[in-house]
Design a protein around this motif. Structure first.
Motif, PDB file in Angstrom:
ATOM      1  N   PRO A 288       0.885  -1.317  -0.594  1.00 12.39           N
ATOM      2  CA  PRO A 288       0.202   0.010   0.084  1.00 12.39           C
ATOM      3  C   PRO A 288       0.470   1.566   0.109  1.00 12.39           C
ATOM      4  CG  PRO A 288      -0.686  -1.052   1.703  1.00 12.39           C
ATOM      5  CD  PRO A 288       0.809  -2.261   1.055  1.00 12.39           C
ATOM      6  N   ASP A 289       0.278   2.458  -0.798  1.00  6.43           N
ATOM      7  CA  ASP A 289       1.123   3.583  -1.128  1.00  6.43           C
ATOM      8  C   ASP A 289       1.621   3.985   0.453  1.00  6.43           C
ATOM      9  OD1 ASP A 289       1.189   2.709  -3.256  1.00  6.43           O
ATOM     10  OD2 ASP A 289      -0.274   3.859  -4.256  1.00  6.43           O
ATOM     11  N   LYS A 290       0.223   3.948   1.424  1.00  2.52           N
ATOM     12  CA  LYS A 290       0.527   4.666   2.735  1.00  2.52           C
ATOM     13  C   LYS A 290       1.230   3.956   3.796  1.00  2.52           C
ATOM     14  CE  LYS A 290      -2.321   8.331   0.778  1.00  2.52           C
ATOM     15  NZ  LYS A 290      -3.980   9.632   1.754  1.00  2.52           N
ATOM     16  N   ILE A 291       1.692   2.558   3.440  1.00  7.15           N
ATOM     17  CA  ILE A 291       1.709   1.659   4.686  1.00  7.15           C
ATOM     18  C   ILE A 291       2.109   1.932   5.958  1.00  7.15           C
ATOM     19  CG2 ILE A 291       4.106   0.590   3.221  1.00  7.15           C
ATOM     20  CD1 ILE A 291       2.638  -2.127   4.611  1.00  7.15           C
ATOM     21  N   THR A 292       2.704   2.227   6.941  1.00  5.51           N
ATOM     22  CA  THR A 292       2.744   2.654   8.176  1.00  5.51           C
ATOM     23  C   THR A 292       3.696   1.283   8.525  1.00  5.51           C
ATOM     24  OG1 THR A 292       1.574   4.375   8.268  1.00  5.51           O
ATOM     25  CG2 THR A 292       2.706   3.625   9.956  1.00  5.51           C
ATOM     26  N   VAL A 293       5.135   1.704   9.292  1.00  7.28           N
ATOM     27  CA  VAL A 293       5.806   0.022   9.616  1.00  7.28           C
ATOM     28  C   VAL A 293       6.522   0.776  11.266  1.00  7.28           C
ATOM     29  CG1 VAL A 293       7.662  -1.148   9.304  1.00  7.28           C
ATOM     30  CG2 VAL A 293       5.948  -0.341   7.088  1.00  7.28           C
ATOM     31  N   LYS A 294       6.051   0.426  11.990  1.00  8.12           N
ATOM     32  CA  LYS A 294       6.580   0.529  12.801  1.00  8.12           C
ATOM     33  C   LYS A 294       7.069  -1.131  13.728  1.00  8.12           C
ATOM     34  CE  LYS A 294       4.157   4.099  13.930  1.00  8.12           C
ATOM     35  NZ  LYS A 294       5.327   5.533  13.902  1.00  8.12           N
ATOM     36  N   LEU A 295       8.534  -0.465  14.284  1.00  8.53           N
ATOM     37  CA  LEU A 295       9.525  -0.841  14.966  1.00  8.53           C
ATOM     38  C   LEU A 295       9.671  -0.590  16.309  1.00  8.53           C
ATOM     39  CD1 LEU A 295      11.822  -3.831  15.092  1.00  8.53           C
ATOM     40  CD2 LEU A 295      13.530  -1.597  14.140  1.00  8.53           C
ATOM     41  N   ALA A 296       9.512  -1.428  17.545  1.00  6.41           N
ATOM     42  CA  ALA A 296       9.797  -1.331  18.923  1.00  6.41           C
ATOM     43  C   ALA A 296      10.312  -2.370  19.449  1.00  6.41           C
ATOM     44  CB  ALA A 296       8.308  -2.022  19.369  1.00  6.41           C
ATOM     45  N   LYS A 297      11.883  -1.923  19.812  1.00  2.47           N
ATOM     46  CA  LYS A 297      12.580  -2.807  21.395  1.00  2.47           C
ATOM     47  C   LYS A 297      12.574  -2.556  21.904  1.00  2.47           C
ATOM     48  CE  LYS A 297      16.187  -1.751  17.227  1.00  2.47           C
ATOM     49  NZ  LYS A 297      17.482  -2.050  17.058  1.00  2.47           N
ATOM     50  N   LEU A 298      12.642  -3.617  22.920  1.00  2.00           N
ATOM     51  CA  LEU A 298      11.796  -3.291  24.509  1.00  2.00           C
ATOM     52  C   LEU A 298      13.269  -4.080  25.712  1.00  2.00           C
ATOM     53  CD1 LEU A 298       9.219  -2.407  22.953  1.00  2.00           C
ATOM     54  CD2 LEU A 298       8.386  -3.682  24.357  1.00  2.00           C
ATOM     55  N   GLN A 299      12.984  -3.814  26.103  1.00  2.00           N
ATOM     56  CA  GLN A 299      14.414  -4.284  27.519  1.00  2.00           C
ATOM     57  C   GLN A 299      12.825  -4.703  28.502  1.00  2.00           C
ATOM     58  OE1 GLN A 299      17.313  -5.434  27.515  1.00  2.00           O
ATOM     59  NE2 GLN A 299      16.704  -6.393  29.202  1.00  2.00           N
ATOM     60  N   LEU A 300      12.818  -5.918  28.515  1.00  2.00           N
ATOM     61  CA  LEU A 300      12.050  -6.155  29.569  1.00  2.00           C
ATOM     62  C   LEU A 300      12.610  -6.026  31.537  1.00  2.00           C
ATOM     63  CD1 LEU A 300       9.739  -9.046  28.603  1.00  2.00           C
ATOM     64  CD2 LEU A 300       9.816  -6.947  28.270  1.00  2.00           C
ATOM     65  N   GLU A 301      11.626  -5.925  32.517  1.00  2.00           N
ATOM     66  CA  GLU A 301      12.465  -5.942  33.720  1.00  2.00           C
ATOM     67  C   GLU A 301      12.765  -7.419  34.257  1.00  2.00           C
ATOM     68  OE1 GLU A 301      13.209  -3.715  36.081  1.00  2.00           O
ATOM     69  OE2 GLU A 301      11.564  -2.025  35.477  1.00  2.00           O
ATOM     70  N   LYS A 302      13.277  -7.404  35.192  1.00  2.00           N
ATOM     71  CA  LYS A 302      14.183  -9.328  35.344  1.00  2.00           C
ATOM     72  C   LYS A 302      12.259 -10.095  35.304  1.00  2.00           C
ATOM     73  CE  LYS A 302      18.826  -9.420  35.727  1.00  2.00           C
ATOM     74  NZ  LYS A 302      20.293  -9.124  35.973  1.00  2.00           N
ATOM     75  N   ALA A 303      12.951 -11.409  35.444  1.00  2.00           N
ATOM     76  CA  ALA A 303      11.128 -12.191  36.034  1.00  2.00           C
ATOM     77  C   ALA A 303       9.613 -11.516  35.266  1.00  2.00           C
ATOM     78  CB  ALA A 303      11.599 -11.987  37.395  1.00  2.00           C
ATOM     79  N   SER A 304      10.215 -10.873  33.983  1.00  2.00           N
ATOM     80  CA  SER A 304       8.362 -10.084  33.881  1.00  2.00           C
ATOM     81  C   SER A 304       7.906 -10.476  32.513  1.00  2.00           C
ATOM     82  CB  SER A 304       7.985  -8.808  33.962  1.00  2.00           C
ATOM     83  OG  SER A 304       9.673  -8.384  32.189  1.00  2.00           O
ATOM     84  N   ALA A 305       8.843 -11.676  31.882  1.00  2.00           N
ATOM     85  CA  ALA A 305       8.863 -12.233  31.014  1.00  2.00           C
ATOM     86  C   ALA A 305       7.480 -13.243  30.308  1.00  2.00           C
ATOM     87  CB  ALA A 305       9.741 -13.120  29.993  1.00  2.00           C
ATOM     88  N   ALA A 306       7.069 -14.135  31.482  1.00  2.00           N
ATOM     89  CA  ALA A 306       5.230 -14.970  31.074  1.00  2.00           C
ATOM     90  C   ALA A 306       4.307 -13.796  31.063  1.00  2.00           C
ATOM     91  CB  ALA A 306       5.432 -15.695  32.893  1.00  2.00           C
TER      92      ALA A 306
END
Length: 226
Positions: free
Chosen positions: A115-133
């Motif tokens: 699509p001509d107007k496609i929007t692409v977003k990238l996010a990089k996150l670092q989690l707090e320890k023991a919060s993955a689940a």
């Protein structure tokens, strides 16, 4: 959607390009990606983007059914031509191996081209320890609802960096800026933010510009899914 039984190979290439090589690099990349998605059924998706105004900071995302599929792609004539040129066009190169966590696409994602107007977003996150689940549960719920309930959400990929399970990467595709704005106002997105704010130690958000986006469409994989 047909679920993938095994995790696909997911990789991010961060490439800095010489300014004088940019136009040919993009053209050869487009040829490589466009031919490959048509002739390689096990090449699932290839997305070439850049993050800067001049188009020199390139991020290329590749998804293959397995390692054998990647090797077949790398042996193709179109890739060999691209790779030969790229050796003299690239200033810096970084490869990030990713572990797919949740990959969701609309059935006809990119079926009619980009699509001509496609929007692409990238996010990089670092989690707090023991919060993955807890984080994983919240983000999986939000992504499933978004892809089903929002027409403007075309695809969403979530992955962790290999050997670094607390580092998450999200690649998201929207029909346009308005679709992205609507997404951020939905109840499921707000619920996700509420549940994960205290679980995230660091966040980086990037707007990506699409150069060439191709996909077989209907990609669906959930790590640990039923």
């Amino acid at each position: 959607m047909t679920k993938l039984e095994y995790p696909p190979l997911f990789r991010l290439y961060e490439l800095e390009i010489k300014p004088e090589k940019k136009a040919e690099f993009v053209a050869l990349g487009q040829r490589n990606l466009s031919l490959s998605i048509k002739t390689e059924p096990q090449t699932l998706a290839l997305h070439a983007t850049h993050s800067d105004e001049k188009g020199l900071e390139n991020l290329i995302f590749e998804l293959y059914q397995d390692t054998a599929a990647q090797k077949r792609h790398q042996a193709s004539p179109q890739f060999q031509k691209y790779a030969t040129f790229a050796k003299n066009a690239i200033v810096n190169r970084k490869v990030v191996d990713l572990i797919p966590e949740l990959l969701l696409e609309k059935f006809d994602f990119l079926g009619k081209g980009t699509p001509d107007k496609i929007t692409v977003k990238l996010a990089k996150l670092q989690l707090e320890k023991a919060s993955a689940a807890a984080f994983k549960a919240a983000v999986f719920s939000e992504m499933h609802q978004a892809i089903v309930l929002e027409p403007g959400v075309l695809a969403m990929y979530a992955a962790t960096v290999q050997n670094r399970p607390d580092e998450w990467i999200f690649l998201e595709f929207y029909q346009d800026k308005q679709a992205y704005a609507k997404h951020r106002e939905t109840p499921h997105f707000k619920e996700y933010i509420k549940k994960t704010t205290d679980l995230v130690a660091k966040k980086e958000l990037l707007d990506l510009t699409a150069d060439t986006l191709v996909s077989q469409g209907n990609l669906n994989y959930e790590r640990g899914g039923k």
